[in-house]
Design a protein around this motif. Structure first.
Motif, PDB file in Angstrom:
ATOM      1  N   LEU A 182      16.829 -11.423  33.283  1.00 47.17           N
ATOM      2  CA  LEU A 182      16.935 -10.006  33.675  1.00 47.17           C
ATOM      3  C   LEU A 182      15.626  -9.596  34.342  1.00 47.17           C
ATOM      4  CD1 LEU A 182      18.079  -7.051  33.589  1.00 47.17           C
ATOM      5  CD2 LEU A 182      17.011  -6.847  31.338  1.00 47.17           C
ATOM      6  N   ASP A 220      19.716  -4.855  26.354  1.00 51.09           N
ATOM      7  CA  ASP A 220      20.214  -4.722  24.976  1.00 51.09           C
ATOM      8  C   ASP A 220      21.365  -5.673  24.711  1.00 51.09           C
ATOM      9  OD1 ASP A 220      18.409  -3.011  23.926  1.00 51.09           O
ATOM     10  OD2 ASP A 220      19.721  -1.249  23.839  1.00 51.09           O
ATOM     11  N   HIS A 242      11.012  -3.030  20.328  1.00 50.83           N
ATOM     12  CA  HIS A 242      12.459  -2.791  20.253  1.00 50.83           C
ATOM     13  C   HIS A 242      13.204  -4.130  20.309  1.00 50.83           C
ATOM     14  CE1 HIS A 242      16.366  -1.004  21.310  1.00 50.83           C
ATOM     15  NE2 HIS A 242      16.416  -1.863  22.305  1.00 50.83           N
ATOM     16  N   GLU A 389      -3.493   1.255  27.040  1.00 52.59           N
ATOM     17  CA  GLU A 389      -3.405   0.391  28.221  1.00 52.59           C
ATOM     18  C   GLU A 389      -3.158   1.304  29.417  1.00 52.59           C
ATOM     19  OE1 GLU A 389       0.171  -1.962  28.995  1.00 52.59           O
ATOM     20  OE2 GLU A 389      -1.096  -3.699  29.350  1.00 52.59           O
ATOM     21  N   PHE A 456      -1.712 -18.959  26.419  1.00 53.11           N
ATOM     22  CA  PHE A 456      -2.011 -17.560  26.736  1.00 53.11           C
ATOM     23  C   PHE A 456      -1.112 -16.651  25.907  1.00 53.11           C
ATOM     24  CE2 PHE A 456      -1.331 -13.609  28.967  1.00 53.11           C
ATOM     25  CZ  PHE A 456      -2.634 -13.212  29.206  1.00 53.11           C
TER      26      PHE A 456
HETATM   27  P1  NAD Z   1       8.823  -2.677  30.410  1.00 53.08           P
HETATM   28  O1  NAD Z   1       8.736  -2.997  28.952  1.00 53.08           O
HETATM   29  O2  NAD Z   1       9.051  -1.287  30.807  1.00 53.08           O
HETATM   30  O3  NAD Z   1       9.954  -3.538  31.111  1.00 53.08           O
HETATM   31  C1  NAD Z   1       9.952  -4.959  31.038  1.00 53.08           C
HETATM   32  C2  NAD Z   1      11.368  -5.460  31.135  1.00 53.08           C
HETATM   33  O4  NAD Z   1      12.084  -5.028  29.996  1.00 53.08           O
HETATM   34  C3  NAD Z   1      12.147  -4.963  32.338  1.00 53.08           C
HETATM   35  O5  NAD Z   1      12.867  -6.031  32.892  1.00 53.08           O
HETATM   36  C4  NAD Z   1      13.114  -3.964  31.754  1.00 53.08           C
HETATM   37  O6  NAD Z   1      14.308  -3.919  32.483  1.00 53.08           O
HETATM   38  C5  NAD Z   1      13.362  -4.578  30.391  1.00 53.08           C
HETATM   39  N1  NAD Z   1      13.874  -3.681  29.358  1.00 53.08           N
HETATM   40  C6  NAD Z   1      13.722  -2.349  29.251  1.00 53.08           C
HETATM   41  N2  NAD Z   1      14.392  -1.881  28.161  1.00 53.08           N
HETATM   42  C7  NAD Z   1      14.953  -2.963  27.569  1.00 53.08           C
HETATM   43  C8  NAD Z   1      15.774  -3.146  26.432  1.00 53.08           C
HETATM   44  N3  NAD Z   1      16.152  -2.131  25.665  1.00 53.08           N
HETATM   45  N4  NAD Z   1      16.170  -4.385  26.111  1.00 53.08           N
HETATM   46  C9  NAD Z   1      15.798  -5.450  26.869  1.00 53.08           C
HETATM   47  N5  NAD Z   1      15.053  -5.333  27.982  1.00 53.08           N
HETATM   48  C10 NAD Z   1      14.624  -4.105  28.330  1.00 53.08           C
HETATM   49  O7  NAD Z   1       7.449  -3.258  31.009  1.00 53.08           O
HETATM   50  P2  NAD Z   1       6.957  -3.136  32.517  1.00 53.08           P
HETATM   51  O8  NAD Z   1       6.462  -1.750  32.723  1.00 53.08           O
HETATM   52  O9  NAD Z   1       7.953  -3.723  33.443  1.00 53.08           O
HETATM   53  O10 NAD Z   1       5.719  -4.142  32.517  1.00 53.08           O
HETATM   54  C11 NAD Z   1       4.415  -3.776  32.278  1.00 53.08           C
HETATM   55  C12 NAD Z   1       3.970  -4.258  30.914  1.00 53.08           C
HETATM   56  O11 NAD Z   1       4.061  -5.687  30.847  1.00 53.08           O
HETATM   57  C13 NAD Z   1       2.524  -3.959  30.611  1.00 53.08           C
HETATM   58  O12 NAD Z   1       2.398  -3.443  29.309  1.00 53.08           O
HETATM   59  C14 NAD Z   1       1.832  -5.310  30.724  1.00 53.08           C
HETATM   60  O13 NAD Z   1       0.661  -5.405  29.953  1.00 53.08           O
HETATM   61  C15 NAD Z   1       2.901  -6.215  30.237  1.00 53.08           C
HETATM   62  N6  NAD Z   1       2.674  -7.586  30.701  1.00 53.08           N
HETATM   63  C16 NAD Z   1       2.282  -8.522  29.794  1.00 53.08           C
HETATM   64  C17 NAD Z   1       2.021  -9.817  30.199  1.00 53.08           C
HETATM   65  C18 NAD Z   1       1.601 -10.852  29.193  1.00 53.08           C
HETATM   66  O14 NAD Z   1       1.697 -12.034  29.525  1.00 53.08           O
HETATM   67  N7  NAD Z   1       1.149 -10.474  28.015  1.00 53.08           N
HETATM   68  C19 NAD Z   1       2.169 -10.172  31.550  1.00 53.08           C
HETATM   69  C20 NAD Z   1       2.582  -9.191  32.465  1.00 53.08           C
HETATM   70  C21 NAD Z   1       2.832  -7.902  32.019  1.00 53.08           C
END
Ligand code: NAD
Length: 490
Positions: A182, A220, A242, A389, A456
């Motif tokens: 996704l 979900d 979640h 963040e 990582f």
């Molecule tokens: P997000 O959590 O808003 O979305 C990430 C993904 O989750 C999207 O594909 C979204 O469609 C999906 N999603 C949303 N609701 C969901 C649900 N209920 N069930 C399943 N999937 C769902 O995050 P974002 O804004 O896209 O990304 C930014 C975040 O990602 C930042 O906090 C960043 O630090 C983190 N990040 C972490 C790493 C790492 O390796 N630790 C790498 C890149 C980004």
């Protein structure tokens, strides 16, 4: 200013069972470039019925895919690398347009990083082994197999869509799992085009599937699906928590946020800190989990560092359109993020912080998502910009009196992804790094400085995630499990 970039409209939808198919849902969402404001294409808002179809295809493909030798599976991944390489510029162009990152400086390197992630999985999967343990009973023999788990639900963020997708998906496939992916809504088109590379590489139907749509609907349905054995997620803390609860009982790889503290001790070489700070604060416009989210700077060098960093930002960071070669920093990806940055900056200024340079939305660009590279001084622990963040191009400078004060602040932080400490005294740096509560700590280099074969991920007990991605680690800890078979002789 010219606002449009020539491109072919991308109309995305699910890729299921080796074919691009219609979604069960009738609704579509436009994808609008954060850089130019133009509609780049649209994607189908998938429904749980699409997830059911994709998971069924992945489940059906599992037996034959997992029965191939790792050498045969890796041949498909080698072909995938070739397909990506053949379309490198085209993919990077769409990535820059849809995500907003500078084409030459960041989009092309992300395609190369994608290839590198697949290459590492191809190389390391071949070396996974089981064992033949010694037994107390001389009439028995036992074999510990390392086996793939089954269907992986892989969910990506928008900041490094292909970088994160490949880091999750390549090791999952190499070890014999099948995948339903996704993409994040604002980077769906680039992942859809990436799926074409799987098609062209000739993967057996159902090994890799993609469902487009929104997280709360498609995500979900994926994470709680009874035929999904593993959930790999990279994204925000709120969504990660979640998902972790929803996917309870499944294997999980959860990579979340951080705020990358950079600790500048009194004997730091500022000539080394400043260029690193530019790269790690303003690279990806700060939209990186490994960005330097806060600077904890010793009183002895604070003023000098603030002055030098400000000068360097004004001289070297060029905010601009992704396809302008002079650009070193593009726009933010989306409006909710820009609003969060406005809030972090506004509340910090209200609470007594001072701007050294930058300060919010830049004027004269095609969209209002261009946010100025900013340096903020007089930041304290009470400000969101220091402790949350921020995920944007702000360097918040906070004064500390000692290394132990920095360690105390890091222990108080809910995050523990990556950090940096700068000192000319290597022993002091190493001791600090050993005590720092982060999954990755770099001495004399930026928080995110690492390589694709190294582990990582966040530190246990913090909110930065569960498990390690990259290298052999997710293959051993998440995408395979140990299975014991014993037999009685005679
Ligand atoms: P997000 O959590 O808003 O979305 C990430 C993904 O989750 C999207 O594909 C979204 O469609 C999906 N999603 C949303 N609701 C969901 C649900 N209920 N069930 C399943 N999937 C769902 O995050 P974002 O804004 O896209 O990304 C930014 C975040 O990602 C930042 O906090 C960043 O630090 C983190 N990040 C972490 C790493 C790492 O390796 N630790 C790498 C890149 C980004």
């Amino acid at each position: 200013m010219s606002t449009t970039v020539e491109h072919t409209s991308v109309e995305a939808g699910p890729f299921i069972g080796g074919r691009f198919v219609e979604s069960s849902g009738q609704e579509r969402q436009d994808s609008v470039s954060p850089a130019t404001g133009q509609v780049v294409g649209s994607f189908a808002l998938g429904l749980p019925a699409d997830v059911d179809r994709a998971v069924a295809a992945a489940r059906d493909a599992f037996e034959s895919w997992s029965s191939l030798t790792v050498f045969d599976r890796c041949r498909y991944l080698e072909r995938l690398i070739e397909e990506i390489r053949n379309r490198r510029e085209e993919l990077a162009r769409l990535l820059a347009l849809e995500q907003g990152k500078p084409y030459r400086l960041e989009a092309l390197p992300e395609i190369d990083e994608t290839i590198a992630n697949i290459r590492v999985a191809v190389e390391l999967a071949k070396y996974l082994e089981g064992t033949v343990p010694q037994l107390a009973d001389p009439r028995k023999r036992a074999f510990v197999y390392r086996v793939p788990r089954g269907v992986v639900a892989a969910i990506q963020p928008w900041n490094f869509p292909l970088g994160t997708a490949s880091a999750q998906i390549a090791p999952a496939l190499a070890t014999g799992n099948t995948v339903v992916a996704l993409p994040a809504p604002s980077t769906t088109l680039i992942e859809y085009e990436w799926a074409r590379c799987f098609e062209a590489a000739g993967f057996p139907p159902g090994v890799f599937n993609l469902v487009t749509g929104s997280g709360p609907v498609v995500g979900d349905a994926m994470t709680a699906h009874p035929d999904v054995q593993v959930v790999a997620f990279t994204g925000s803390v709120a969504t990660g928590r979640h998902i972790a609860a929803r996917a309870s009982g499944k294997a999980q790889l959860i990579e979340l946020g951080g705020n990358g503290p950079v600790v500048v001790l009194d004997d730091a070489d500022l000539d080394a800190v400043v260029p690193d700070a530019l790269q790690s604060t303003y690279g990806a416009a700060g939209q990186s989990c490994t960005a330097s989210g806060r600077f904890l700077v010793h009183d002895a060098v604070y003023d000098e560092f603030a002055h030098r960093l400000t000068e360097a930002v004004q001289r070297e960071i060029k905010l601009g359109l992704p396809f302008d070669d002079a650009t070193t920093m593009g726009p933010l990806n989306n409006a909710p993020l820009a609003e969060k940055l406005d809030r972090h900056l506004g509340t910090a200024l209200d609470a007594g912080a001072t701007l050294l340079t930058g300060g919010g939305r830049a004027k004269g660009f095609p969209t209002d998502l261009y946010w100025e590279p900013t340096v903020l001084t007089g930041v304290t622990e009470s400000m969101a910009v220091a402790v949350e963040e921020t995920f944007g191009p702000i360097a918040p400078l906070q004064r500390i009196a000692s290394g132990s004060e920095a360690l105390e602040l890091m222990h108080k932080s809910p995050y523990g992804l990556c950090a940096a400490v700068y000192t000319k005294d290597i022993a002091r740096g190493l001791t600090f790094a050993e005590k720092a509560p982060s999954g990755l700590v770099n001495v004399n280099s930026r928080p995110g400085d690492t390589e694709t074969h190294l582990p990582f991920g966040g530190r246990a007990g913090k909110l930065s995630g569960i498990g390690k991605i990259l290298g052999r680690y997710p293959m051993e800890d998440v995408f395979t499990e140990l299975k014991l078979i014993s037999l009685k002789l005679g």
